[in-house]
Write an enzyme that holds these catalytic residues in place. Structure first.
Site, mmCIF file in Angstrom:
data_model
loop_
_atom_site.group_PDB
_atom_site.id
_atom_site.type_symbol
_atom_site.label_atom_id
_atom_site.label_comp_id
_atom_site.label_asym_id
_atom_site.label_seq_id
_atom_site.Cartn_x
_atom_site.Cartn_y
_atom_site.Cartn_z
ATOM 1 N N GLU A 139 9.638 0.558 -0.259
ATOM 2 C CA GLU A 139 9.242 -0.181 0.932
ATOM 3 C C GLU A 139 9.610 -1.670 0.898
ATOM 4 O O GLU A 139 8.735 -2.541 0.871
ATOM 5 C CB GLU A 139 7.725 -0.055 1.156
ATOM 6 C CG GLU A 139 7.255 1.382 1.289
ATOM 7 C CD GLU A 139 5.803 1.491 1.772
ATOM 8 O OE1 GLU A 139 5.141 0.452 1.915
ATOM 9 O OE2 GLU A 139 5.356 2.613 2.013
ATOM 10 N N GLU A 141 6.110 9.493 0.299
ATOM 11 C CA GLU A 141 4.663 9.243 0.418
ATOM 12 C C GLU A 141 4.190 9.741 1.772
ATOM 13 O O GLU A 141 4.894 9.612 2.782
ATOM 14 C CB GLU A 141 4.304 7.749 0.330
ATOM 15 C CG GLU A 141 4.434 7.149 -1.031
ATOM 16 C CD GLU A 141 4.030 5.670 -1.064
ATOM 17 O OE1 GLU A 141 3.208 5.229 -0.227
ATOM 18 O OE2 GLU A 141 4.569 4.962 -1.930
HETATM 19 C C1 FCB Z 1 2.289 2.440 0.939
HETATM 20 C C2 FCB Z 1 2.509 1.978 -0.479
HETATM 21 C C3 FCB Z 1 1.575 2.597 -1.484
HETATM 22 C C4 FCB Z 1 0.177 2.720 -0.933
HETATM 23 C C5 FCB Z 1 0.206 3.425 0.401
HETATM 24 C C6 FCB Z 1 -1.156 3.668 0.988
HETATM 25 O O1 FCB Z 1 2.718 1.469 1.825
HETATM 26 O O2 FCB Z 1 3.820 2.245 -0.878
HETATM 27 O O3 FCB Z 1 1.610 1.814 -2.650
HETATM 28 O O4 FCB Z 1 -0.411 1.495 -0.859
HETATM 29 O O5 FCB Z 1 0.972 2.676 1.302
#
Ligand code: FCB
Length: 473
Positions: free
Chosen positions: A188, A374
Protein backbone atom coordinates in the site's frame (compact mmCIF):
# COMPACT_ATOMS: atom_id res chain seq x y z
CA UNK A 1 -29.65 5.97 0.71
CA UNK A 2 -27.26 7.14 -1.93
CA UNK A 3 -29.48 9.21 -4.14
CA UNK A 4 -27.39 9.29 -7.26
CA UNK A 5 -23.94 8.40 -8.22
CA UNK A 6 -21.29 8.04 -10.78
CA UNK A 7 -19.68 4.79 -9.89
CA UNK A 8 -16.05 4.77 -10.70
CA UNK A 9 -15.12 1.13 -11.28
CA UNK A 10 -18.77 0.42 -12.15
CA UNK A 11 -19.74 -2.85 -13.70
CA UNK A 12 -21.80 -2.53 -16.83
CA UNK A 13 -24.60 -5.04 -16.18
CA UNK A 14 -25.23 -5.98 -12.57
CA UNK A 15 -25.02 -9.62 -11.55
CA UNK A 16 -27.44 -10.33 -8.69
CA UNK A 17 -25.64 -10.96 -5.44
CA UNK A 18 -27.52 -12.91 -2.83
CA UNK A 19 -26.73 -11.80 0.71
CA UNK A 20 -27.97 -15.16 1.92
CA UNK A 21 -25.64 -17.19 -0.26
CA UNK A 22 -22.83 -19.06 1.36
CA UNK A 23 -19.63 -20.01 -0.33
CA UNK A 24 -19.67 -23.58 0.89
CA UNK A 25 -20.98 -24.82 -2.46
CA UNK A 26 -18.49 -22.80 -4.51
CA UNK A 27 -15.38 -24.52 -5.75
CA UNK A 28 -12.35 -22.36 -6.33
CA UNK A 29 -9.86 -23.56 -8.94
CA UNK A 30 -7.41 -26.28 -7.93
CA UNK A 31 -4.19 -24.67 -6.78
CA UNK A 32 -5.92 -21.44 -5.75
CA UNK A 33 -3.94 -19.96 -2.85
CA UNK A 34 -5.85 -19.39 0.38
CA UNK A 35 -3.98 -17.67 3.15
CA UNK A 36 -4.00 -15.13 5.88
CA UNK A 37 -1.79 -12.08 6.39
CA UNK A 38 0.00 -10.08 9.07
CA UNK A 39 2.72 -7.42 9.16
CA UNK A 40 5.85 -7.14 11.25
CA UNK A 41 5.23 -3.97 13.24
CA UNK A 42 1.66 -4.98 13.99
CA UNK A 43 2.52 -8.31 15.63
CA UNK A 44 6.19 -8.77 16.47
CA UNK A 45 6.98 -6.54 19.46
CA UNK A 46 10.61 -7.03 20.62
CA UNK A 47 11.51 -3.69 19.12
CA UNK A 48 14.88 -3.44 20.79
CA UNK A 49 15.99 -7.07 20.69
CA UNK A 50 18.78 -8.79 18.80
CA UNK A 51 20.03 -5.64 17.14
CA UNK A 52 16.76 -4.25 15.79
CA UNK A 53 16.92 -0.45 15.50
CA UNK A 54 13.96 1.94 15.70
CA UNK A 55 11.57 2.35 12.82
CA UNK A 56 9.47 5.41 12.05
CA UNK A 57 6.57 3.69 13.81
CA UNK A 58 8.53 3.40 17.08
CA UNK A 59 9.29 7.10 16.92
CA UNK A 60 5.78 8.14 15.89
CA UNK A 61 3.88 6.05 18.41
CA UNK A 62 6.03 7.43 21.23
CA UNK A 63 4.59 10.91 20.56
CA UNK A 64 1.55 11.47 22.80
CA UNK A 65 -1.71 11.60 20.89
CA UNK A 66 -0.51 9.90 17.72
CA UNK A 67 -1.94 6.49 18.61
CA UNK A 68 -5.46 6.70 20.05
CA UNK A 69 -4.79 4.22 22.86
CA UNK A 70 -1.32 5.54 23.66
CA UNK A 71 0.19 2.19 22.66
CA UNK A 72 3.05 1.32 20.35
CA UNK A 73 3.85 -1.88 18.48
CA UNK A 74 5.66 -3.16 21.57
CA UNK A 75 4.67 -5.75 22.58
CA UNK A 76 1.74 -6.02 20.10
CA UNK A 77 1.23 -9.83 19.87
CA UNK A 78 4.76 -10.63 21.07
CA UNK A 79 4.99 -12.74 17.96
CA UNK A 80 8.79 -12.47 17.99
CA UNK A 81 8.75 -14.85 20.97
CA UNK A 82 5.50 -16.68 20.34
CA UNK A 83 5.82 -17.42 16.63
CA UNK A 84 5.80 -21.23 17.04
CA UNK A 85 2.33 -20.96 18.58
CA UNK A 86 1.22 -18.72 15.71
CA UNK A 87 2.57 -21.13 13.10
CA UNK A 88 0.62 -23.91 14.86
CA UNK A 89 -2.53 -21.77 14.56
CA UNK A 90 -1.91 -21.33 10.82
CA UNK A 91 -1.56 -25.06 10.49
CA UNK A 92 -4.80 -25.66 12.38
CA UNK A 93 -6.53 -23.12 10.16
CA UNK A 94 -5.43 -25.10 7.14
CA UNK A 95 -4.18 -22.25 4.97
CA UNK A 96 -1.88 -23.06 2.09
CA UNK A 97 0.00 -19.75 2.39
CA UNK A 98 0.95 -17.12 4.95
CA UNK A 99 1.78 -13.52 4.06
CA UNK A 100 4.03 -11.75 6.56
CA UNK A 101 6.37 -8.80 6.32
CA UNK A 102 10.02 -8.37 7.14
CA UNK A 103 10.87 -5.52 9.50
CA UNK A 104 13.57 -3.68 7.58
CA UNK A 105 15.11 -2.22 10.79
CA UNK A 106 15.38 -5.74 12.24
CA UNK A 107 17.43 -7.10 9.36
CA UNK A 108 19.28 -3.94 8.26
CA UNK A 109 19.02 -1.65 11.28
CA UNK A 110 20.09 1.61 9.68
CA UNK A 111 18.70 0.85 6.24
CA UNK A 112 22.17 0.64 4.80
CA UNK A 113 25.13 -1.72 4.78
CA UNK A 114 25.45 -5.23 6.14
CA UNK A 115 22.55 -7.32 7.36
CA UNK A 116 22.02 -8.09 11.04
CA UNK A 117 22.38 -11.90 11.23
CA UNK A 118 20.16 -12.26 14.33
CA UNK A 119 17.32 -10.44 12.61
CA UNK A 120 17.65 -12.50 9.44
CA UNK A 121 17.73 -15.73 11.49
CA UNK A 122 14.33 -14.91 12.97
CA UNK A 123 12.71 -14.85 9.53
CA UNK A 124 14.74 -17.80 8.34
CA UNK A 125 13.44 -19.94 11.23
CA UNK A 126 9.90 -18.77 10.56
CA UNK A 127 10.19 -19.70 6.89
CA UNK A 128 11.52 -23.16 7.75
CA UNK A 129 8.69 -23.77 10.23
CA UNK A 130 6.08 -22.74 7.66
CA UNK A 131 7.55 -24.98 4.99
CA UNK A 132 7.69 -27.91 7.41
CA UNK A 133 3.94 -27.55 7.80
CA UNK A 134 3.30 -27.24 4.11
CA UNK A 135 2.53 -23.51 4.26
CA UNK A 136 3.97 -21.36 1.48
CA UNK A 137 5.60 -18.15 2.75
CA UNK A 138 4.69 -14.91 0.96
CA UNK A 139 7.07 -12.15 2.00
CA UNK A 140 6.26 -8.44 1.96
CA UNK A 141 9.47 -6.43 2.04
CA UNK A 142 7.99 -3.12 3.15
CA UNK A 143 4.90 -2.80 5.30
CA UNK A 144 5.46 0.76 6.55
CA UNK A 145 8.25 0.33 9.12
CA UNK A 146 11.05 2.39 7.57
CA UNK A 147 14.32 2.44 9.55
CA UNK A 148 14.33 5.70 11.49
CA UNK A 149 17.90 6.30 10.32
CA UNK A 150 16.59 6.65 6.75
CA UNK A 151 13.79 8.97 7.87
CA UNK A 152 16.47 11.13 9.48
CA UNK A 153 17.80 11.63 5.94
CA UNK A 154 14.38 12.55 4.56
CA UNK A 155 12.67 9.18 4.39
CA UNK A 156 10.61 8.65 1.25
CA UNK A 157 11.02 12.32 0.30
CA UNK A 158 14.67 11.48 -0.36
CA UNK A 159 15.25 9.69 -3.67
CA UNK A 160 18.13 7.78 -2.15
CA UNK A 161 15.69 5.78 0.02
CA UNK A 162 14.47 4.05 -3.14
CA UNK A 163 18.00 2.83 -3.87
CA UNK A 164 18.45 1.72 -0.26
CA UNK A 165 15.23 -0.30 -0.56
CA UNK A 166 16.39 -2.08 -3.72
CA UNK A 167 19.66 -2.98 -1.99
CA UNK A 168 17.81 -4.33 1.05
CA UNK A 169 15.43 -6.30 -1.20
CA UNK A 170 18.37 -7.93 -2.98
CA UNK A 171 20.09 -8.86 0.28
CA UNK A 172 16.92 -10.49 1.63
CA UNK A 173 16.41 -12.37 -1.63
CA UNK A 174 19.96 -13.73 -1.27
CA UNK A 175 19.22 -14.96 2.25
CA UNK A 176 15.70 -16.33 1.88
CA UNK A 177 15.32 -16.83 -1.87
CA UNK A 178 16.29 -20.50 -1.71
CA UNK A 179 13.03 -21.10 0.23
CA UNK A 180 10.78 -18.08 -0.42
CA UNK A 181 9.43 -17.84 -3.98
CA UNK A 182 6.67 -15.23 -3.50
CA UNK A 183 7.79 -11.65 -2.96
CA UNK A 184 5.78 -8.46 -2.56
CA UNK A 185 7.86 -5.30 -2.75
CA UNK A 186 5.59 -2.72 -1.08
CA UNK A 187 2.36 -2.85 0.88
CA UNK A 188 0.00 0.00 0.00
CA UNK A 189 2.30 2.81 -1.13
CA UNK A 190 -0.80 5.04 -1.12
CA UNK A 191 -1.03 4.81 2.67
CA UNK A 192 2.73 5.18 3.17
CA UNK A 193 2.81 8.32 1.06
CA UNK A 194 -0.44 10.06 1.95
CA UNK A 195 -1.00 9.10 5.60
CA UNK A 196 2.74 9.37 6.24
CA UNK A 197 3.62 12.56 4.36
CA UNK A 198 0.39 14.38 3.38
CA UNK A 199 -2.17 14.08 6.19
CA UNK A 200 0.25 13.01 8.93
CA UNK A 201 -2.07 10.36 10.40
CA UNK A 202 0.67 7.74 10.20
CA UNK A 203 4.42 7.67 10.73
CA UNK A 204 6.46 9.72 10.11
CA UNK A 205 3.57 12.18 10.65
CA UNK A 206 4.65 14.75 8.06
CA UNK A 207 2.10 17.20 6.64
CA UNK A 208 3.73 18.28 3.42
CA UNK A 209 0.63 18.90 1.34
CA UNK A 210 1.42 18.39 -2.33
CA UNK A 211 5.05 17.80 -1.34
CA UNK A 212 3.92 14.27 -0.43
CA UNK A 213 3.95 13.43 -4.13
CA UNK A 214 7.73 13.03 -3.83
CA UNK A 215 7.08 10.19 -1.36
CA UNK A 216 4.59 8.61 -3.77
CA UNK A 217 7.06 8.69 -6.61
CA UNK A 218 10.02 7.46 -4.61
CA UNK A 219 8.00 4.58 -3.19
CA UNK A 220 6.98 3.56 -6.71
CA UNK A 221 10.55 4.00 -7.85
CA UNK A 222 11.78 1.77 -5.01
CA UNK A 223 9.47 -0.92 -6.31
CA UNK A 224 10.70 -0.41 -9.87
CA UNK A 225 14.34 -0.61 -8.79
CA UNK A 226 13.74 -3.69 -6.65
CA UNK A 227 11.93 -5.81 -9.26
CA UNK A 228 14.96 -6.48 -11.51
CA UNK A 229 17.19 -7.02 -8.48
CA UNK A 230 14.75 -9.61 -7.12
CA UNK A 231 14.49 -11.32 -10.50
CA UNK A 232 18.24 -11.45 -10.87
CA UNK A 233 18.75 -12.96 -7.39
CA UNK A 234 15.71 -15.27 -7.42
CA UNK A 235 15.68 -16.62 -10.96
CA UNK A 236 12.82 -16.94 -13.34
CA UNK A 237 10.54 -19.15 -11.26
CA UNK A 238 10.08 -16.52 -8.54
CA UNK A 239 6.80 -14.65 -8.28
CA UNK A 240 7.26 -10.91 -7.81
CA UNK A 241 4.49 -8.38 -7.28
CA UNK A 242 3.36 -5.25 -5.46
CA UNK A 243 0.32 -4.75 -3.23
CA UNK A 244 -1.95 -1.75 -3.87
CA UNK A 245 -4.96 -0.81 -1.76
CA UNK A 246 -7.75 -0.02 -4.18
CA UNK A 247 -11.26 1.21 -3.49
CA UNK A 248 -14.40 1.56 -5.49
CA UNK A 249 -15.26 5.27 -5.53
CA UNK A 250 -18.87 6.41 -5.59
CA UNK A 251 -19.94 10.04 -5.98
CA UNK A 252 -22.36 11.17 -3.28
CA UNK A 253 -24.69 12.92 -5.72
CA UNK A 254 -25.31 13.81 -9.34
CA UNK A 255 -23.88 17.29 -8.91
CA UNK A 256 -20.94 18.11 -11.14
CA UNK A 257 -18.96 19.12 -8.06
CA UNK A 258 -19.39 15.69 -6.45
CA UNK A 259 -18.79 13.81 -9.68
CA UNK A 260 -15.58 15.71 -10.26
CA UNK A 261 -14.52 15.16 -6.66
CA UNK A 262 -15.07 11.41 -7.10
CA UNK A 263 -12.90 11.43 -10.21
CA UNK A 264 -10.11 13.30 -8.42
CA UNK A 265 -10.38 11.03 -5.38
CA UNK A 266 -10.14 7.99 -7.66
CA UNK A 267 -6.95 9.44 -9.13
CA UNK A 268 -5.51 10.19 -5.67
CA UNK A 269 -6.43 6.82 -4.16
CA UNK A 270 -6.20 4.40 -7.09
CA UNK A 271 -4.93 5.63 -10.44
CA UNK A 272 -1.79 7.44 -9.25
CA UNK A 273 -0.63 3.91 -8.37
CA UNK A 274 -2.26 1.67 -10.97
CA UNK A 275 -1.41 3.86 -13.98
CA UNK A 276 2.36 4.00 -13.43
CA UNK A 277 2.64 0.34 -12.38
CA UNK A 278 0.42 -1.04 -15.14
CA UNK A 279 0.88 1.55 -17.90
CA UNK A 280 4.08 3.42 -17.17
CA UNK A 281 2.46 6.84 -16.85
CA UNK A 282 0.86 9.06 -14.24
CA UNK A 283 -2.82 9.85 -14.82
CA UNK A 284 -3.73 12.98 -16.77
CA UNK A 285 -5.56 14.47 -13.77
CA UNK A 286 -2.43 14.32 -11.58
CA UNK A 287 -2.17 18.11 -11.98
CA UNK A 288 -5.57 18.55 -10.36
CA UNK A 289 -4.72 16.27 -7.45
CA UNK A 290 -1.25 17.62 -6.66
CA UNK A 291 -1.21 21.05 -8.36
CA UNK A 292 1.75 22.36 -6.36
CA UNK A 293 3.78 19.19 -6.46
CA UNK A 294 7.54 18.97 -6.79
CA UNK A 295 8.76 17.10 -9.85
CA UNK A 296 10.71 14.10 -8.65
CA UNK A 297 10.23 12.11 -11.88
CA UNK A 298 13.45 11.54 -13.84
CA UNK A 299 13.95 10.03 -17.27
CA UNK A 300 13.61 6.28 -17.14
CA UNK A 301 11.78 6.14 -13.79
CA UNK A 302 8.40 5.25 -15.26
CA UNK A 303 9.87 2.47 -17.39
CA UNK A 304 11.32 0.95 -14.22
CA UNK A 305 8.05 1.35 -12.32
CA UNK A 306 6.12 -0.43 -15.08
CA UNK A 307 8.33 -3.53 -15.01
CA UNK A 308 6.20 -6.62 -15.79
CA UNK A 309 4.82 -8.32 -12.69
CA UNK A 310 3.94 -11.92 -11.94
CA UNK A 311 0.91 -10.77 -9.97
CA UNK A 312 -0.78 -7.61 -8.77
CA UNK A 313 -1.64 -7.75 -5.07
CA UNK A 314 -4.85 -5.98 -4.11
CA UNK A 315 -5.93 -5.09 -0.61
CA UNK A 316 -9.66 -4.55 -0.67
CA UNK A 317 -11.77 -3.41 2.26
CA UNK A 318 -14.40 -0.87 1.29
CA UNK A 319 -15.78 1.47 -1.34
CA UNK A 320 -15.62 5.21 -0.68
CA UNK A 321 -18.57 7.58 -0.89
CA UNK A 322 -17.14 10.90 -2.01
CA UNK A 323 -18.38 14.51 -2.12
CA UNK A 324 -16.65 17.76 -3.03
CA UNK A 325 -14.87 19.13 0.03
CA UNK A 326 -11.70 20.37 1.64
CA UNK A 327 -9.89 17.06 1.99
CA UNK A 328 -7.00 15.90 -0.18
CA UNK A 329 -7.87 16.07 -3.89
CA UNK A 330 -10.70 18.48 -2.99
CA UNK A 331 -12.79 15.54 -1.81
CA UNK A 332 -14.41 14.45 1.43
CA UNK A 333 -15.25 10.84 2.25
CA UNK A 334 -18.77 10.53 3.70
CA UNK A 335 -20.01 7.76 5.97
CA UNK A 336 -21.87 4.95 4.23
CA UNK A 337 -25.57 4.95 4.89
CA UNK A 338 -26.99 1.83 3.31
CA UNK A 339 -24.58 -1.00 4.02
CA UNK A 340 -23.50 -2.58 7.27
CA UNK A 341 -20.40 -0.74 8.36
CA UNK A 342 -17.62 -1.96 10.64
CA UNK A 343 -15.81 0.01 13.32
CA UNK A 344 -13.31 1.33 10.79
CA UNK A 345 -16.20 2.84 8.82
CA UNK A 346 -15.69 0.18 6.13
CA UNK A 347 -18.85 -0.87 4.28
CA UNK A 348 -19.70 -4.53 3.75
CA UNK A 349 -20.49 -4.04 0.06
CA UNK A 350 -19.02 -7.00 -1.82
CA UNK A 351 -20.59 -5.96 -5.12
CA UNK A 352 -18.20 -2.99 -5.18
CA UNK A 353 -15.33 -5.46 -4.94
CA UNK A 354 -16.54 -7.20 -8.08
CA UNK A 355 -16.95 -3.85 -9.82
CA UNK A 356 -13.39 -2.93 -8.99
CA UNK A 357 -12.00 -6.21 -10.36
CA UNK A 358 -13.95 -5.85 -13.61
CA UNK A 359 -12.92 -2.25 -14.06
CA UNK A 360 -9.25 -3.19 -13.65
CA UNK A 361 -9.59 -5.77 -16.40
CA UNK A 362 -11.35 -3.26 -18.65
CA UNK A 363 -8.91 -0.43 -18.04
CA UNK A 364 -5.61 -2.28 -18.05
CA UNK A 365 -5.12 -4.64 -20.99
CA UNK A 366 -2.42 -7.15 -20.12
CA UNK A 367 -3.29 -6.97 -16.43
CA UNK A 368 -1.17 -9.52 -14.55
CA UNK A 369 -2.91 -12.23 -12.50
CA UNK A 370 -4.53 -10.78 -9.38
CA UNK A 371 -3.99 -11.90 -5.81
CA UNK A 372 -6.14 -10.49 -3.02
CA UNK A 373 -3.46 -9.88 -0.42
CA UNK A 374 -5.78 -8.45 2.29
CA UNK A 375 -9.51 -8.41 3.00
CA UNK A 376 -11.19 -8.29 6.39
CA UNK A 377 -13.22 -6.55 9.07
CA UNK A 378 -12.24 -4.35 12.03
CA UNK A 379 -14.41 -4.51 15.14
CA UNK A 380 -14.03 -2.78 18.49
CA UNK A 381 -16.21 -4.82 20.76
CA UNK A 382 -15.45 -8.53 20.68
CA UNK A 383 -15.30 -9.68 24.29
CA UNK A 384 -13.55 -12.98 24.92
CA UNK A 385 -15.90 -15.66 26.16
CA UNK A 386 -15.17 -18.56 28.47
CA UNK A 387 -17.77 -20.94 27.09
CA UNK A 388 -17.37 -20.66 23.33
CA UNK A 389 -15.67 -18.78 20.56
CA UNK A 390 -16.25 -15.08 20.02
CA UNK A 391 -19.25 -14.86 17.72
CA UNK A 392 -17.84 -12.42 15.16
CA UNK A 393 -20.73 -12.94 12.79
CA UNK A 394 -20.19 -9.62 11.00
CA UNK A 395 -16.74 -10.84 9.99
CA UNK A 396 -18.05 -14.20 8.79
CA UNK A 397 -20.76 -12.48 6.74
CA UNK A 398 -18.25 -10.08 5.20
CA UNK A 399 -15.75 -12.82 4.30
CA UNK A 400 -18.49 -14.99 2.80
CA UNK A 401 -19.77 -12.14 0.66
CA UNK A 402 -16.35 -11.18 -0.60
CA UNK A 403 -15.33 -14.77 -1.35
CA UNK A 404 -18.58 -15.29 -3.23
CA UNK A 405 -17.85 -12.19 -5.28
CA UNK A 406 -14.36 -13.45 -5.97
CA UNK A 407 -15.73 -16.78 -7.15
CA UNK A 408 -18.14 -14.95 -9.49
CA UNK A 409 -15.27 -12.89 -10.90
CA UNK A 410 -13.20 -16.03 -11.51
CA UNK A 411 -16.18 -17.66 -13.18
CA UNK A 412 -16.36 -14.60 -15.45
CA UNK A 413 -12.80 -15.30 -16.54
CA UNK A 414 -10.81 -12.87 -14.38
CA UNK A 415 -7.43 -14.37 -13.53
CA UNK A 416 -7.38 -14.32 -9.72
CA UNK A 417 -4.95 -16.71 -8.10
CA UNK A 418 -5.12 -16.15 -4.36
CA UNK A 419 -6.89 -14.69 -1.36
CA UNK A 420 -5.41 -13.70 2.01
CA UNK A 421 -7.68 -12.81 4.89
CA UNK A 422 -6.55 -9.91 7.07
CA UNK A 423 -5.62 -10.96 9.69
CA UNK A 424 -4.48 -14.09 11.52
CA UNK A 425 -4.35 -12.25 14.86
CA UNK A 426 -5.88 -9.20 16.48
CA UNK A 427 -2.94 -6.82 16.39
CA UNK A 428 -1.63 -3.26 16.63
CA UNK A 429 -3.92 -1.46 14.19
CA UNK A 430 -1.63 1.54 13.62
CA UNK A 431 -3.13 4.83 14.86
CA UNK A 432 -6.04 2.93 16.46
CA UNK A 433 -3.71 0.87 18.66
CA UNK A 434 -5.20 -2.48 19.68
CA UNK A 435 -8.71 -0.99 20.03
CA UNK A 436 -9.83 -2.25 16.62
CA UNK A 437 -9.57 -6.01 16.12
CA UNK A 438 -9.16 -7.69 12.73
CA UNK A 439 -8.10 -11.19 13.79
CA UNK A 440 -9.51 -14.61 13.10
CA UNK A 441 -7.83 -15.26 16.45
CA UNK A 442 -8.57 -13.12 19.50
CA UNK A 443 -5.52 -11.89 21.38
CA UNK A 444 -5.74 -10.90 25.04
CA UNK A 445 -3.10 -8.20 25.09
CA UNK A 446 -2.57 -8.56 28.86
CA UNK A 447 -1.87 -12.29 28.89
CA UNK A 448 -1.07 -12.79 25.17
CA UNK A 449 -3.54 -15.68 25.19
CA UNK A 450 -4.73 -16.58 21.69
CA UNK A 451 -8.34 -17.79 21.25
CA UNK A 452 -9.73 -18.66 17.82
CA UNK A 453 -13.00 -16.87 17.00
CA UNK A 454 -16.05 -18.16 15.14
CA UNK A 455 -14.55 -16.69 11.95
CA UNK A 456 -11.48 -18.92 12.42
CA UNK A 457 -13.71 -22.02 12.58
CA UNK A 458 -15.68 -20.78 9.59
CA UNK A 459 -12.58 -20.18 7.44
CA UNK A 460 -11.05 -23.51 8.57
CA UNK A 461 -14.23 -25.36 7.58
CA UNK A 462 -14.46 -23.49 4.29
CA UNK A 463 -10.87 -24.48 3.46
CA UNK A 464 -11.56 -28.09 4.43
CA UNK A 465 -14.58 -28.11 2.13
CA UNK A 466 -12.46 -26.74 -0.73
CA UNK A 467 -9.87 -29.48 -0.22
CA UNK A 468 -12.56 -32.14 -0.05
CA UNK A 469 -14.17 -30.91 -3.28
CA UNK A 470 -10.87 -31.21 -5.10
CA UNK A 471 -10.05 -34.57 -3.54
CA UNK A 472 -13.41 -35.87 -4.83
CA UNK A 473 -12.91 -34.44 -8.29
C1 FCB B 1 -4.40 -2.17 5.58
C2 FCB B 1 -3.01 -2.44 6.08
C3 FCB B 1 -2.93 -3.44 7.20
C4 FCB B 1 -4.07 -3.27 8.17
C5 FCB B 1 -5.39 -3.26 7.44
C6 FCB B 1 -6.59 -3.17 8.34
O1 FCB B 1 -4.47 -0.91 5.03
O2 FCB B 1 -2.19 -2.89 5.04
O3 FCB B 1 -1.68 -3.31 7.83
O4 FCB B 1 -3.88 -2.14 8.92
O5 FCB B 1 -5.40 -2.18 6.54
Amino acid sequence: MITASVVIYARRDPIPHSRESTVSNVVFPAGFTFGTATSAYQIEGAVAEDGRAPSIWDTFSAIPGKVATGESGDPACDHYHRWPEDVALLSELGVSAYRFSIAWPRVQPTGDGALNPAGVDFYSRLVDALLERGITPWVTLYHWDLPQALQDKGGWINRDTAYRFAEYAGLMAERLGDRVRHWITLNEPFVSATAGYQTGRHAPGERLGDGAFAATHHLLLSHGLAVPVLRERLGSSAQVGITLDLSGVVAASDSTADQEAARRYDAWKNRIYTDPVLRGEYPKDLDEVFPQRPDPVRDGDLELIAAPLDFLGINYYTPKLVAAGDGPAGADVLPWRDHPVDDMGFADAPETFGELLRRLVADYPGLPPLVITENGVGLRSEPATTDGPIADTARVRYLEGHLRTLADAIADGIDIQGYFCWSLLDNFEWAHGTAVRFGLVHVDFTTQRRTPKASFAWYRDFLRAQRAQHADA
